[in-house]
Scaffold this motif. Structure first.
Motif, PDB file in Angstrom:
ATOM      1  N   LEU A  52      -3.221   6.444   7.922  1.00  0.00           N
ATOM      2  CA  LEU A  52      -2.823   7.851   8.044  1.00  0.00           C
ATOM      3  C   LEU A  52      -2.054   8.297   6.812  1.00  0.00           C
ATOM      4  CD1 LEU A  52      -1.510   9.766  11.072  1.00  0.00           C
ATOM      5  CD2 LEU A  52      -0.051   9.646   9.065  1.00  0.00           C
ATOM      6  N   ILE A  53      -1.105   7.473   6.360  1.00  0.00           N
ATOM      7  CA  ILE A  53      -0.266   7.859   5.231  1.00  0.00           C
ATOM      8  C   ILE A  53      -1.076   7.942   3.934  1.00  0.00           C
ATOM      9  CG2 ILE A  53       1.681   7.132   3.784  1.00  0.00           C
ATOM     10  CD1 ILE A  53       3.019   6.097   6.329  1.00  0.00           C
ATOM     11  N   ILE A  54      -2.031   7.035   3.755  1.00  0.00           N
ATOM     12  CA  ILE A  54      -2.900   7.107   2.573  1.00  0.00           C
ATOM     13  C   ILE A  54      -3.708   8.401   2.602  1.00  0.00           C
ATOM     14  CG2 ILE A  54      -4.914   6.080   1.452  1.00  0.00           C
ATOM     15  CD1 ILE A  54      -3.749   3.332   2.299  1.00  0.00           C
ATOM     16  N   GLY A  55      -4.250   8.745   3.768  1.00  0.00           N
ATOM     17  CA  GLY A  55      -4.974  10.010   3.906  1.00  0.00           C
ATOM     18  C   GLY A  55      -4.082  11.206   3.621  1.00  0.00           C
ATOM     19  N   ASP A  56      -2.824  11.142   4.080  1.00  0.00           N
ATOM     20  CA  ASP A  56      -1.869  12.213   3.809  1.00  0.00           C
ATOM     21  C   ASP A  56      -1.657  12.408   2.313  1.00  0.00           C
ATOM     22  OD1 ASP A  56      -1.520  12.638   6.511  1.00  0.00           O
ATOM     23  OD2 ASP A  56       0.502  11.771   6.603  1.00  0.00           O
ATOM     24  N   HIS A  57      -1.597  11.310   1.586  1.00  0.00           N
ATOM     25  CA  HIS A  57      -1.363  11.406   0.141  1.00  0.00           C
ATOM     26  C   HIS A  57      -2.583  11.968  -0.590  1.00  0.00           C
ATOM     27  CE1 HIS A  57       2.253   9.103   0.971  1.00  0.00           C
ATOM     28  NE2 HIS A  57       2.647   9.358  -0.264  1.00  0.00           N
ATOM     29  N   LEU A  58      -3.776  11.656  -0.111  1.00  0.00           N
ATOM     30  CA  LEU A  58      -4.972  12.264  -0.698  1.00  0.00           C
ATOM     31  C   LEU A  58      -4.980  13.772  -0.445  1.00  0.00           C
ATOM     32  CD1 LEU A  58      -7.608   9.553   0.277  1.00  0.00           C
ATOM     33  CD2 LEU A  58      -6.832  10.107  -2.035  1.00  0.00           C
ATOM     34  N   LYS A  74       0.803  -1.219   0.000  1.00  0.00           N
ATOM     35  CA  LYS A  74       0.000   0.000   0.000  1.00  0.00           C
ATOM     36  C   LYS A  74       0.838   1.271   0.000  1.00  0.00           C
ATOM     37  CE  LYS A  74      -3.966  -1.967   2.502  1.00  0.00           C
ATOM     38  NZ  LYS A  74      -4.738  -1.889   3.773  1.00  0.00           N
ATOM     39  N   ILE A  75       1.773   1.361   0.926  1.00  0.00           N
ATOM     40  CA  ILE A  75       2.498   2.623   1.081  1.00  0.00           C
ATOM     41  C   ILE A  75       3.406   2.912  -0.111  1.00  0.00           C
ATOM     42  CG2 ILE A  75       4.038   3.954   2.556  1.00  0.00           C
ATOM     43  CD1 ILE A  75       1.114   3.375   3.584  1.00  0.00           C
ATOM     44  N   GLN A 106      -1.329  -4.111  14.192  1.00  0.00           N
ATOM     45  CA  GLN A 106      -2.387  -3.126  14.382  1.00  0.00           C
ATOM     46  C   GLN A 106      -1.851  -1.704  14.219  1.00  0.00           C
ATOM     47  OE1 GLN A 106      -4.409  -3.406  18.137  1.00  0.00           O
ATOM     48  NE2 GLN A 106      -6.096  -2.085  17.500  1.00  0.00           N
ATOM     49  N   ASN A 107      -0.679  -1.455  14.779  1.00  0.00           N
ATOM     50  CA  ASN A 107      -0.067  -0.138  14.636  1.00  0.00           C
ATOM     51  C   ASN A 107       0.267   0.146  13.178  1.00  0.00           C
ATOM     52  OD1 ASN A 107       1.051   2.307  15.758  1.00  0.00           O
ATOM     53  ND2 ASN A 107       3.074   1.457  15.369  1.00  0.00           N
ATOM     54  N   ARG A 108       0.739  -0.874  12.467  1.00  0.00           N
ATOM     55  CA  ARG A 108       1.073  -0.698  11.052  1.00  0.00           C
ATOM     56  C   ARG A 108      -0.168  -0.333  10.241  1.00  0.00           C
ATOM     57  NH1 ARG A 108       3.331  -5.263  10.280  1.00  0.00           N
ATOM     58  NH2 ARG A 108       1.656  -6.346   9.174  1.00  0.00           N
ATOM     59  N   GLN A 109      -1.303  -0.956  10.556  1.00  0.00           N
ATOM     60  CA  GLN A 109      -2.538  -0.641   9.839  1.00  0.00           C
ATOM     61  C   GLN A 109      -2.959   0.806  10.055  1.00  0.00           C
ATOM     62  OE1 GLN A 109      -5.237  -3.785  11.220  1.00  0.00           O
ATOM     63  NE2 GLN A 109      -5.210  -4.620   9.150  1.00  0.00           N
ATOM     64  N   ARG A 110      -2.821   1.290  11.298  1.00  0.00           N
ATOM     65  CA  ARG A 110      -3.188   2.680  11.584  1.00  0.00           C
ATOM     66  C   ARG A 110      -2.276   3.642  10.826  1.00  0.00           C
ATOM     67  NH1 ARG A 110      -3.811   0.838  17.078  1.00  0.00           N
ATOM     68  NH2 ARG A 110      -1.746   1.676  17.573  1.00  0.00           N
TER      69      ARG A 110
END
Length: 251
Positions: free
Chosen positions: A218-224, A132-133, A210-214
């Motif tokens: 966040l990073i996907i939202g940052d890119h949007l 994803k990232i 779980q931390n990795r999923q959060r």
């Protein structure tokens, strides 16, 4: 660019390089991170932003001569970069983290790139966009017309910025690294993926599922958010051609 040091650690009175280190409970690695930071350049200052630390990290940083800005609560991911950039005095700003020990000889390559005219010196990503990232990083660079950067991004430390880049981007935007990345591209700054520096395997905190999923969310939202910032500057198509499409007939 050979570093020479004598005796106690201390910040340069007139620094050329500011090394910015956000910290939250990283006393186990921080001593070695700061040690490497001081070796980046003979005229270096170390700026530590401690947010929510309770393990003695900020006290250690002070003992090692760093300028420390301490907050009693967590500021969230990457806000420390923004604060550190606002406080930094150097002509070159180098960003790293308190839990990832990177040898000074690798950090110097980013500093040298900025010294030679690059405004945004990035950690080069050499892998394929299969997760994803890396995928969103590749996608953003493609959409902002910088496919040459591949997966390189201001999301990934270490990276270095010129003072010119900091002025054009604005320290506030550094709290959302992909947004700062997109604004840098839109502003015509010289961006370069300089050197591949392995950091993923050395950061145990990011291995918890779980931390990795959060963090991924966040990073996907940052890119949007970054793409939105680019579109606001460059138009709804980000300067990509419409090839003479006659939309008036599609009614």
């Amino acid at each position: 660019m050979t570093a020479r040091f004598h005796g106690k650690y201390r910040n340069a009175r007139h620094p050329k390089v500011s090394v910015i280190i956000p910290v939250k409970n990283e006393v186990r690695t921080l001593r070695r991170v700061i040690h490497q930071a001081y070796q980046v350049h003979p005229h270096t200052e170390v700026v530590v932003v401690a947010n929510g630390s309770t393990d003695g990290s900020k006290q250690l940083a002070r003992r090692m001569g760093a300028r420390v800005y301490s907050y009693g609560h967590s500021l969230g991911l990457d806000v420390g970069r923004s604060i550190g950039a606002r406080k930094a005095r150097g002509r070159i700003l180098l960003f790293t983290d308190g839990d990832i020990i990177i040898p000074a000889y690798q950090l110097r390559k980013l500093v040298r790139a900025v010294d030679n005219g690059v405004d945004v010196a990035l950690n080069r990503y050499s892998g394929r966009p299969v997760h994803k990232i890396p995928l969103v990083k590749h996608a953003l660079n493609l959409l902002i017309s910088r496919p040459d950067l591949k997966g390189a991004s201001l999301t990934t430390i270490p990276h270095a910025l010129s003072r010119k880049a900091v002025r054009r981007i604005g320290t506030r935007k550094l709290a959302v690294p992909p947004k700062a990345h997109a604004v840098a591209a839109a502003s015509g700054l010289r961006m370069k993926a300089v050197e591949f520096i392995e950091v993923g395997r050395t950061n145990p905190k990011k291995s918890h599922h779980q931390n990795r999923q959060r963090i991924e969310s966040l990073i996907i939202g940052d890119h949007l958010e970054a793409l939105g910032a680019y579109i606001r500057r460059k138009g709804q198509r980000g300067r990509h051609t419409d090839m003479g499409r006659r939309r008036g007939y599609a009614r």
